[in-house]
Design an enzyme around this catalytic site. Structure first.
Site, PDB file in Angstrom:
ATOM      1  CE  LYS A  88      -3.545  -2.525   2.437  1.00 56.66           C
ATOM      2  NZ  LYS A  88      -4.498  -2.628   3.501  1.00 56.66           N
ATOM      3  CE  LYS A 121       7.397   3.060  -3.488  1.00 58.43           C
ATOM      4  NZ  LYS A 121       6.255   2.172  -3.354  1.00 58.43           N
ATOM      5  CG  HIS A 125      10.730  -7.249  -3.287  1.00 54.01           C
ATOM      6  ND1 HIS A 125      10.264  -6.767  -4.482  1.00 54.01           N
ATOM      7  CD2 HIS A 125      10.527  -8.582  -3.315  1.00 54.01           C
ATOM      8  CE1 HIS A 125       9.800  -7.762  -5.209  1.00 54.01           C
ATOM      9  NE2 HIS A 125       9.949  -8.885  -4.520  1.00 54.01           N
ATOM     10  CE1 TYR A 137      15.476   0.381   4.250  1.00 53.62           C
ATOM     11  CE2 TYR A 137      16.364  -1.771   3.670  1.00 53.62           C
ATOM     12  CZ  TYR A 137      15.622  -0.967   4.514  1.00 53.62           C
ATOM     13  OH  TYR A 137      15.027  -1.513   5.620  1.00 53.62           O
ATOM     14  NE  ARG A 169      11.980   1.924  -5.495  1.00 49.05           N
ATOM     15  CZ  ARG A 169      10.971   1.196  -5.084  1.00 49.05           C
ATOM     16  NH1 ARG A 169       9.878   1.765  -4.678  1.00 49.05           N
ATOM     17  NH2 ARG A 169      11.034  -0.098  -5.065  1.00 49.05           N
TER      18      ARG A 169
END
Length: 152
Positions: free
Chosen positions: A91, A95, A124, A129, A131
């Site tokens: 969801k 982030k 994943h 991390y 990003r």
């Protein structure tokens, strides 16, 4: 959007202990029970519940550990055992919570870097991390996990 990072206390301990990752993530992270036991043994760890819109959605531990290096004479700030409960995954909360944790640690510790360690096959999490600017620094932690660091 309401995000809160709250210390684990007697008031939320039972709910924290009820957080779990999905089956395919079990090999990457300890249970919250083990995490809280580790935090009792090592006073540098600060275990926290991660709340979104009032709901407990995840868990993390962090702390300032007295590891000396040239640029960080007071120690290293580590983010550890970060996860989103299996019921809240997918969801975008990973982030949101990681962004909030980075900001929280930067303000709390006035640090130049945040460190974490990760299993190299946890693709994943590595992508998440990366990003957010974390990069491998060539080190391994005491468990043999690869160390990532984010420059602030």
């Amino acid at each position: 959007m309401s995000i809160n990072i709250k210390a684990v206390t007697d008031d939320n301990r039972a709910a924290i202990l009820d957080l779990h990752v999905s089956q395919n993530q079990l090999s990457y992270i300890e249970s919250t029970k083990v995490c809280l036991e580790d935090a009792k043994e090592c006073h540098y760890y600060k275990p926290v519940g991660l709340y979104y819109e009032g709901d407990l959605v995840g868990f993390a531990m962090y702390g300032l550990f007295p590891e000396y290096d040239e640029d960080n004479k007071n120690g290293r700030v580590w983010l550890d055992r970060f996860f989103i409960d299996k019921h809240y995954q997918g969801k975008g909360l990973g982030k949101k919570m990681l962004k909030a944790l980075i900001q929280h640690l930067a303000e709390l510790y006035k640090c130049k870097r945040i460190y974490l360690s990760i299993f190299e096959n946890n693709i994943h999490a590595i992508r998440l991390y990366q990003r957010f600017g974390f990069q491998f620094n060539g080190e391994l932690d005491f468990n043999g996990e690869k160390v990532m660091v984010k420059e602030l």
